[in-house]
Write a protein that holds these residues in place. Structure first.
Motif, PDB file in Angstrom:
ATOM      1  N   UNK A   1       0.812  -1.231   0.000  1.00 26.11           N
ATOM      2  CA  UNK A   1       0.000   0.000   0.000  1.00 26.11           C
ATOM      3  C   UNK A   1       0.841   1.275   0.000  1.00 26.11           C
ATOM      4  N   UNK A   2       1.933   1.277   0.759  1.00 23.25           N
ATOM      5  CA  UNK A   2       2.724   2.515   0.886  1.00 23.25           C
ATOM      6  C   UNK A   2       3.488   2.878  -0.397  1.00 23.25           C
ATOM      7  N   UNK A   3       3.531   1.980  -1.378  1.00 22.46           N
ATOM      8  CA  UNK A   3       4.267   2.271  -2.627  1.00 22.46           C
ATOM      9  C   UNK A   3       3.372   2.898  -3.690  1.00 22.46           C
ATOM     10  N   UNK A   4       2.081   3.049  -3.425  1.00 28.31           N
ATOM     11  CA  UNK A   4       1.167   3.630  -4.418  1.00 28.31           C
ATOM     12  C   UNK A   4       1.567   5.080  -4.713  1.00 28.31           C
ATOM     13  N   UNK A   5       1.441   5.525  -5.992  1.00 29.95           N
ATOM     14  CA  UNK A   5       1.855   6.888  -6.361  1.00 29.95           C
ATOM     15  C   UNK A   5       1.200   7.982  -5.504  1.00 29.95           C
ATOM     16  N   UNK A   6      -0.067   7.793  -5.130  1.00 33.52           N
ATOM     17  CA  UNK A   6      -0.718   8.849  -4.335  1.00 33.52           C
ATOM     18  C   UNK A   6      -0.120   8.920  -2.927  1.00 33.52           C
ATOM     19  N   UNK A   7       0.428   7.791  -2.463  1.00 34.82           N
ATOM     20  CA  UNK A   7       1.091   7.795  -1.147  1.00 34.82           C
ATOM     21  C   UNK A   7       2.454   8.488  -1.259  1.00 34.82           C
ATOM     22  N   UNK A   8       3.151   8.311  -2.395  1.00 33.95           N
ATOM     23  CA  UNK A   8       4.431   9.009  -2.610  1.00 33.95           C
ATOM     24  C   UNK A   8       4.196  10.514  -2.522  1.00 33.95           C
ATOM     25  N   UNK A   9       3.157  10.949  -3.193  1.00 35.80           N
ATOM     26  CA  UNK A   9       2.851  12.384  -3.253  1.00 35.80           C
ATOM     27  C   UNK A   9       2.504  12.903  -1.850  1.00 35.80           C
ATOM     28  N   UNK A  10       1.661  12.158  -1.145  1.00 32.72           N
ATOM     29  CA  UNK A  10       1.247  12.582   0.200  1.00 32.72           C
ATOM     30  C   UNK A  10       2.427  12.525   1.174  1.00 32.72           C
ATOM     31  N   UNK A  11       3.337  11.563   0.956  1.00 36.06           N
ATOM     32  CA  UNK A  11       4.504  11.443   1.840  1.00 36.06           C
ATOM     33  C   UNK A  11       5.358  12.691   1.722  1.00 36.06           C
ATOM     34  N   UNK A  12       5.536  13.188   0.497  1.00 31.76           N
ATOM     35  CA  UNK A  12       6.389  14.370   0.346  1.00 31.76           C
ATOM     36  C   UNK A  12       5.698  15.593   0.938  1.00 31.76           C
ATOM     37  N   UNK A  13       4.348  15.577   0.995  1.00 31.79           N
ATOM     38  CA  UNK A  13       3.645  16.701   1.658  1.00 31.79           C
ATOM     39  C   UNK A  13       3.800  16.633   3.178  1.00 31.79           C
ATOM     40  N   UNK A  14       3.550  15.467   3.781  1.00 36.32           N
ATOM     41  CA  UNK A  14       3.676  15.391   5.249  1.00 36.32           C
ATOM     42  C   UNK A  14       5.139  15.558   5.689  1.00 36.32           C
ATOM     43  N   UNK A  15       6.070  15.220   4.769  1.00 35.92           N
ATOM     44  CA  UNK A  15       7.495  15.322   5.114  1.00 35.92           C
ATOM     45  C   UNK A  15       7.964  16.776   5.235  1.00 35.92           C
ATOM     46  N   UNK A  16       7.147  17.719   4.757  1.00 32.98           N
ATOM     47  CA  UNK A  16       7.523  19.136   4.882  1.00 32.98           C
ATOM     48  C   UNK A  16       7.126  19.678   6.258  1.00 32.98           C
ATOM     49  N   UNK A  17       6.383  18.888   7.036  1.00 33.04           N
ATOM     50  CA  UNK A  17       5.882  19.313   8.349  1.00 33.04           C
ATOM     51  C   UNK A  17       6.985  19.071   9.402  1.00 33.04           C
ATOM     52  N   UNK A  18       7.466  20.155  10.042  1.00 33.70           N
ATOM     53  CA  UNK A  18       8.581  19.978  10.991  1.00 33.70           C
ATOM     54  C   UNK A  18       8.238  19.046  12.153  1.00 33.70           C
ATOM     55  N   UNK A  19       6.963  19.014  12.562  1.00 33.57           N
ATOM     56  CA  UNK A  19       6.555  18.135  13.663  1.00 33.57           C
ATOM     57  C   UNK A  19       6.658  16.668  13.262  1.00 33.57           C
ATOM     58  N   UNK A  20       6.287  16.380  12.026  1.00 34.68           N
ATOM     59  CA  UNK A  20       6.397  15.012  11.511  1.00 34.68           C
ATOM     60  C   UNK A  20       7.874  14.625  11.456  1.00 34.68           C
ATOM     61  N   UNK A  21       8.699  15.534  10.931  1.00 31.77           N
ATOM     62  CA  UNK A  21      10.122  15.236  10.804  1.00 31.77           C
ATOM     63  C   UNK A  21      10.746  14.958  12.172  1.00 31.77           C
ATOM     64  N   UNK A  22      10.407  15.803  13.138  1.00 35.94           N
ATOM     65  CA  UNK A  22      10.986  15.639  14.473  1.00 35.94           C
ATOM     66  C   UNK A  22      10.628  14.259  15.040  1.00 35.94           C
ATOM     67  N   UNK A  23       9.350  13.883  14.914  1.00 33.85           N
ATOM     68  CA  UNK A  23       8.905  12.591  15.464  1.00 33.85           C
ATOM     69  C   UNK A  23       9.631  11.432  14.781  1.00 33.85           C
ATOM     70  N   UNK A  24       9.758  11.508  13.455  1.00 29.93           N
ATOM     71  CA  UNK A  24      10.360  10.379  12.738  1.00 29.93           C
ATOM     72  C   UNK A  24      11.877  10.344  12.894  1.00 29.93           C
ATOM     73  N   UNK A  25      12.490  11.524  12.958  1.00 26.45           N
ATOM     74  CA  UNK A  25      13.949  11.550  13.170  1.00 26.45           C
ATOM     75  C   UNK A  25      14.267  10.939  14.539  1.00 26.45           C
ATOM     76  N   UNK A  26      13.447  11.236  15.546  1.00 24.75           N
ATOM     77  CA  UNK A  26      13.636  10.643  16.880  1.00 24.75           C
ATOM     78  C   UNK A  26      13.587   9.118  16.785  1.00 24.75           C
TER      79      UNK A  26
END
Ligand code: CDP
Length: 203
Positions: A75-100
């Protein structure tokens, strides 16, 4: 020990990082899969802040990707998920949580970690940093073959994602100053791995 492999979509990061990890007996970390998981969660819960979803998410990476116990590898490899991933990845809160979460994982053992910001943010003191790239057309061709999709459509989607990833304010995609830039245009996997092994021997 940690080897960081960063670069744009379709440069071959996943294939190279996985093969290199196997060759060296290291563990492979696919940080993009984590952003993809948060994108999936944000589809299911559009009213919840993506950063909250990222903090609460239980992501297990291995031969399969498990999100809160559910196998989402395909499921996570679908093109619409790629697009949405790059959108949520611009969110500093998301980045902080995942980098941790990523730093917790790589704290012990030997790793080959791939993403956009491994050498710049997640592990600036990585022993070896490779910035993998290839021409946009070749990257789109590879990804289209993988997905069975039209190369032109993939190129358009990829260009948009590259731009968003490179221009975002938080942890934009760029090579760390001490990264070795490796252009994989026209190279097969074995050649890329050989070059990295040679670079590693010289470290
Ligand atoms: O495989 P591909 O390069 O197409 O994508 P990915 O590595 O799975 O990453 C999907 C998206 O997550 C990227 O377009 C980035 O926006 C984001 N990402 C990131 O911001 N930082 C990372 N370390 C890894 C991925």
């Amino acid at each position: 020990m940690l080897i960081a492999i960063d670069g744009p979509a379709g440069a071959g990061k996943s294939t190279v990082a996985r093969a290199l990890a196997r060759r060296l007996g290291f563990t492979y970390l696919d940080s993009g899969a984590m952003y993809r998981c948060v994108a999936l969660l944000s589809f299911a819960s559009p009213g919840v802040a993506p950063a909250e979803l990222a903090v609460a998410a239980r992501i297990e990476l291995g031969t399969r990707v498990l999100l809160d116990g559910r196998d989402v590898s395909v499921q996570i490899r679908a093109p619409e998920v790629s697009e949405a991933a790059s959108r949520v990845a611009a969110d500093p809160g998301v980045r902080e949580a995942l980098v941790t979460k990523q730093r917790e994982l790589i704290a012990t053992g030997d790793w080959v970690a791939e993403g956009r910001d491994i050498g710049t943010v997640v592990a600036p003191d990585a022993e070896l940093k490779i910035f993998l790239t290839a021409s946009p057309e070749e990257r789109a061709r590879r990804r289209a073959a993988e997905l069975g999709a039209d190369p032109g459509t993939v190129l358009a989607e990829q260009t948009m994602r590259d731009e968003r990833d490179s221009l975002r304010e938080h942890s934009p995609l760029r090579a760390a100053p001490d990264a070795v830039v490796l252009d994989t245009t026209g190279l097969v996997l074995e050649q890329v791995i050989e070059r990295i092994v040679v670079i590693l021997a010289g470290c």
